[in-house]
Design a protein around this motif. Structure first.
Motif, PDB file in Angstrom:
ATOM      1  N   PRO A 184       5.414   3.187 -10.662  1.00  0.00           N
ATOM      2  CA  PRO A 184       4.024   3.503 -11.022  1.00  0.00           C
ATOM      3  C   PRO A 184       3.033   2.550 -10.348  1.00  0.00           C
ATOM      4  O   PRO A 184       1.962   2.982  -9.903  1.00  0.00           O
ATOM      5  CB  PRO A 184       3.985   3.307 -12.541  1.00  0.00           C
ATOM      6  CG  PRO A 184       5.389   3.331 -12.995  1.00  0.00           C
ATOM      7  CD  PRO A 184       6.225   2.879 -11.851  1.00  0.00           C
ATOM      8  N   ILE A 241       2.598   3.686  -6.767  1.00  0.00           N
ATOM      9  CA  ILE A 241       1.832   4.941  -6.671  1.00  0.00           C
ATOM     10  C   ILE A 241       0.360   4.675  -6.966  1.00  0.00           C
ATOM     11  O   ILE A 241      -0.524   5.130  -6.246  1.00  0.00           O
ATOM     12  CB  ILE A 241       2.410   6.000  -7.632  1.00  0.00           C
ATOM     13  CG1 ILE A 241       3.789   6.427  -7.131  1.00  0.00           C
ATOM     14  CG2 ILE A 241       1.483   7.207  -7.720  1.00  0.00           C
ATOM     15  CD1 ILE A 241       4.474   7.440  -8.001  1.00  0.00           C
ATOM     16  N   LEU A 242       0.103   3.896  -8.003  1.00  0.00           N
ATOM     17  CA  LEU A 242      -1.291   3.570  -8.335  1.00  0.00           C
ATOM     18  C   LEU A 242      -1.958   2.876  -7.159  1.00  0.00           C
ATOM     19  O   LEU A 242      -3.085   3.177  -6.778  1.00  0.00           O
ATOM     20  CB  LEU A 242      -1.346   2.667  -9.569  1.00  0.00           C
ATOM     21  CG  LEU A 242      -2.766   2.366 -10.014  1.00  0.00           C
ATOM     22  CD1 LEU A 242      -3.204   3.391 -11.043  1.00  0.00           C
ATOM     23  CD2 LEU A 242      -2.912   0.976 -10.587  1.00  0.00           C
ATOM     24  N   TYR A 243      -1.226   1.934  -6.578  1.00  0.00           N
ATOM     25  CA  TYR A 243      -1.778   1.150  -5.492  1.00  0.00           C
ATOM     26  C   TYR A 243      -2.062   2.016  -4.265  1.00  0.00           C
ATOM     27  O   TYR A 243      -3.045   1.794  -3.560  1.00  0.00           O
ATOM     28  CB  TYR A 243      -0.808   0.025  -5.128  1.00  0.00           C
ATOM     29  CG  TYR A 243      -1.354  -0.900  -4.101  1.00  0.00           C
ATOM     30  CD1 TYR A 243      -2.346  -1.818  -4.431  1.00  0.00           C
ATOM     31  CD2 TYR A 243      -0.903  -0.846  -2.789  1.00  0.00           C
ATOM     32  CE1 TYR A 243      -2.866  -2.664  -3.484  1.00  0.00           C
ATOM     33  CE2 TYR A 243      -1.427  -1.689  -1.828  1.00  0.00           C
ATOM     34  CZ  TYR A 243      -2.408  -2.588  -2.187  1.00  0.00           C
ATOM     35  OH  TYR A 243      -2.939  -3.427  -1.244  1.00  0.00           O
ATOM     36  N   LEU A 286      -2.805   5.226  -4.280  1.00  0.00           N
ATOM     37  CA  LEU A 286      -3.553   6.451  -4.587  1.00  0.00           C
ATOM     38  C   LEU A 286      -4.672   6.745  -3.602  1.00  0.00           C
ATOM     39  O   LEU A 286      -4.791   7.851  -3.088  1.00  0.00           O
ATOM     40  CB  LEU A 286      -4.155   6.349  -5.992  1.00  0.00           C
ATOM     41  CG  LEU A 286      -3.319   6.892  -7.140  1.00  0.00           C
ATOM     42  CD1 LEU A 286      -4.147   6.930  -8.397  1.00  0.00           C
ATOM     43  CD2 LEU A 286      -2.795   8.276  -6.810  1.00  0.00           C
TER      44      LEU A 286
END
Lengths: 379, 283
Positions: B237, B240-242, B244
């Protein structure tokens, strides 16, 4: 059985968790306050004479520009017995409070172009000092993004929580209706418990994005003629709608589970009595179920509010964090050492502390209002 | 019995009852669709071709069905490694959390001791605590201790996050086993230790396993702390957040589906224990 040993056992059993929470929960809490309220700064004590043991006449902040009015060359004895020449400078500078200070300092503490001729210097080192400060808090409050973040977070809470609670109560009542296949419904309703906020955000991006499912649907039924851009800086209200839907979708399950547990604790006779006397569903809900659910609802409300103040990844996924910001995102942004962040743990800690404070305030508020209502009812 | 003639009033009552039943069913199905439809939609995206991911209008089923989008995601740089990190973090968290919580849960459910209520209350407070707050000071402390950007330090953080829940769940699982079972075992000649191992343990294993699974899911899903505590060793996560802002829609949809898919299985496995887990906190 040995009585003393009997008494010791439970303490030994809880000891590991106690220690763990002390190290990884209590200590970080203290550290967090330290970060938010204590400045780890260096400050230069300016001395009365060119001698390390002389009296301190005043203290100068780092990076203060000073005038060099006098200098002297002394021999300094090194630990190995040799000597080396060092300069001491007589400097004049202003403290942060505007006070003028004149005194001596060692060459290592200032940056100077030429030790023999320069007329000015800059303070570059000193001794470590820890001082209490409200600077970080002030800076946070004065930051325009703070106001925006707080506003957005509160708007989200006000919009999300009522929808969540109504939906959760409906879901719980449906599950309690003993339908055939209710275990399947329970499973489906509980699925979001295991879905992360980031994944939920991405799910709703696929719906709200320009070439997404919502536009497809609306165009198919003829409401719009061309895809509408919901998630753009010009349509912040649509962004809010998307975040609210994503959060309601993801985080209602936990309220539902708490409400179901509360419902299961209500004695069947109460509901049957209500039915027997011809109370409608609404009347039973209003006068029997909701009052008895109050403790469960209170817990769920506290839990959900605290979680809502931490809303983060959903917002980042849907808005990119640029257009709309929330408190947790600001915390992240201030901490983040990467290119989009400010690498400032102190400010991040100030935000974190604020989130804690406001969560606590809400929890206390809920506990008090519910209690006073009960007391009022008793009187 | 049904052939007996009913007067109109009874018949109307029965019809009303059936109608109400049907409307509750309709409501139940509607809510189920509300939850399932978005999952279906992102699943559709995750198994569509690249053209369909960017295409408009969207189709609501992955036809033609393809794994190319998922493959594209999995083959992105760092995804496999981040997945491995995530699993590792979640497993360490699960083991640590369960090992530390089980004795405490047992103590709360089986012993009456001075400070028991205070401990319980403390655990409840910690459980409701905004975890965002801990991530910042822990990151700073881990840097000072040389533990920054390590898989195990994320696991330590996640254990602090999940420990209170696990303690409460385990204690409720133990509380559901009548004390008499242990006493009966002792009557038949077991000592306290044997009674625990032979009688209590087999009964609590499923509940504790369910709580361990939930611990795994909580850790697998956690984004905020993982993002703050890592730079190179990101969990899934966090990565993925990083990524985005600089990622494609394919990446986002496939990533979203990849992250939520395990929960479909896990929640199914532990569904019977959900109320053990969450009902607890209202008491």
């Amino acid at each position: 059985m040995n009585k003393k040993k009997w008494n010791l056992a439970p303490y030994l059993l809880i000891l590991p968790s106690f220690i763990y929470l002390a190290v990884f929960f209590a200590w970080p809490m203290v550290r967090s306050l330290q970060l938010a309220f204590v400045r780890d700064s260096q400050i230069l004590p300016v001395l009365a004479e060119a001698d390390p043991d002389a009296d301190v006449v005043g203290r100068l902040e780092m990076q203060t520009q000073v005038a060099v009015v006098d200098r002297t060359r002394l021999d300094e004895v090194l630990p190995n017995g040799r000597t080396r020449p060092v300069y001491w400078f007589k400097i004049v500078g202003e403290t942060e409070g505007g006070e003028q200070i004149e005194g001596w300092t060692h060459q290592k503490n200032v940056f100077i172009e030429s030790r023999t001729t320069s007329e000015t210097a800059r303070v570059t080192s000193g001794e470590g000092a820890k001082e209490w400060t409200l600077d970080y808090v002030e800076r946070m409050i004065n930051d325009y993004r703070f106001t925006n973040a707080l506003k957005t977070t509160l708007i989200l809470i006000v919009l999300i929580l009522p929808i969540q609670f109504v939906l959760a109560i409906v879901m719980a009542l449906v599950l309690q209706a003993q339908l055939r296949g209710s275990t399947i419904f329970l499973y489906i309703y509980a699925i979001p418990l295991g879905i992360s906020d980031l994944a939920a955000g991405l799910v709703w991006v696929s719906i709200f994005t320009q070439r997404g499912f919502l536009n497809t649907f609306l165009q198919q039924i003829g409401i719009i003629n061309e895809p509408f851009i919901y998630l753009s800086a010009d349509h912040q209200n649509w962004m809010i709608v998307a975040i609210v839907l994503a959060e309601v979708w993801r985080a209602t399950s936990i309220v539902m589970v708490i409400v179901v547990s509360g419902l299961q604790a209500i004695p069947r006779e109460y509901l049957e009595a209500g039915e027997l006397f011809g109370a409608s569903l609404w009347q039973r809900l209003r006068h029997i179920i909701l009052p008895l659910l109050k403790p469960s609802l209170q817990v769920a409300l506290i839990l959900r509010t605290i979680l809502a103040f931490q809303v983060f990844a959903v917002v980042v996924a849907i808005t990119g964090g640029r257009v709309l910001t929330v408190l947790a995102y600001e915390t992240y942004r201030w901490y983040d050492p990467g290119d989009s962040g400010f690498n400032n743990p102190n400010m991040a800690a100030a935000y974190a502390g604020f989130i804690m404070l406001i969560s606590l305030a809400f929890a206390v508020f809920y506990l008090r209002t519910v209690r006073t209502q009960e007391e009022a009812a008793r009187e | 019995m049904t052939t007996r003639t009913l007067d109109p009033v009874q018949r109307r009552a029965i019809r009303q009852r059936q109608l109400r039943r049907a409307s509750v069913y309709a409501l139940a199905i509607l809510i189920a669709l509300w939850i399932l439809l978005p999952i279906w939609l992102i699943g559709t995206m995750a198994f569509s071709t690249q053209q369909d991911v960017y295409g408009y209008p969207k189709q609501i089923a992955p036809i033609p069905f393809t794994t190319e989008t998922m493959e594209f995601f999995v083959n992105q740089e760092g995804i496999l490694e981040a997945t491995r990190n995530s699993v590792l973090v979640a497993v360490i968290t699960l083991v640590l959390s369960t090992a530390i919580a089980a004795p405490a849960g047992y103590a709360i459910s089986r012993y009456f001791f001075a400070g028991r209520d205070a401990f319980r209350l403390g655990i409840l407070a910690v459980r409701a605590f905004p975890i965002v707050i801990l991530a910042v000071p822990l990151a700073v402390t881990f840097i000072e201790w040389g533990m920054f950007d390590k898989v195990y330090s994320v696991a330590l953080m996640h254990t602090a996050l999940t420990l209170p829940t696990t303690i409460l769940v385990v204690s409720s699982v133990f509380a559901s086993i009548p004390r008499e079972f242990e006493e009966a075992a002792k009557v038949f000649g077991c000592n306290a230790y044997q009674a625990f191992i032979r009688v209590v343990l087999p009964l609590v294993i499923p509940g504790i396993a369910a709580s361990a699974i939930f611990t795994f899911v909580m850790s697998w899903n956690e984004v905020f702390a993982a993002t703050l505590l890592t730079i190179r060793n990101r969990t899934l996560p966090a990565l993925i957040l990083y990524s985005l802002n600089k990622s494609s829609l394919q990446f986002q949809y496939a990533g979203g589906f990849f992250m939520l898919a395990p929960s479909l299985v896990f929640i199914f496995v532990i569904r019977r224990y959900l109320f053990n887990m969450w009902g607890q906190i209202t008491k």
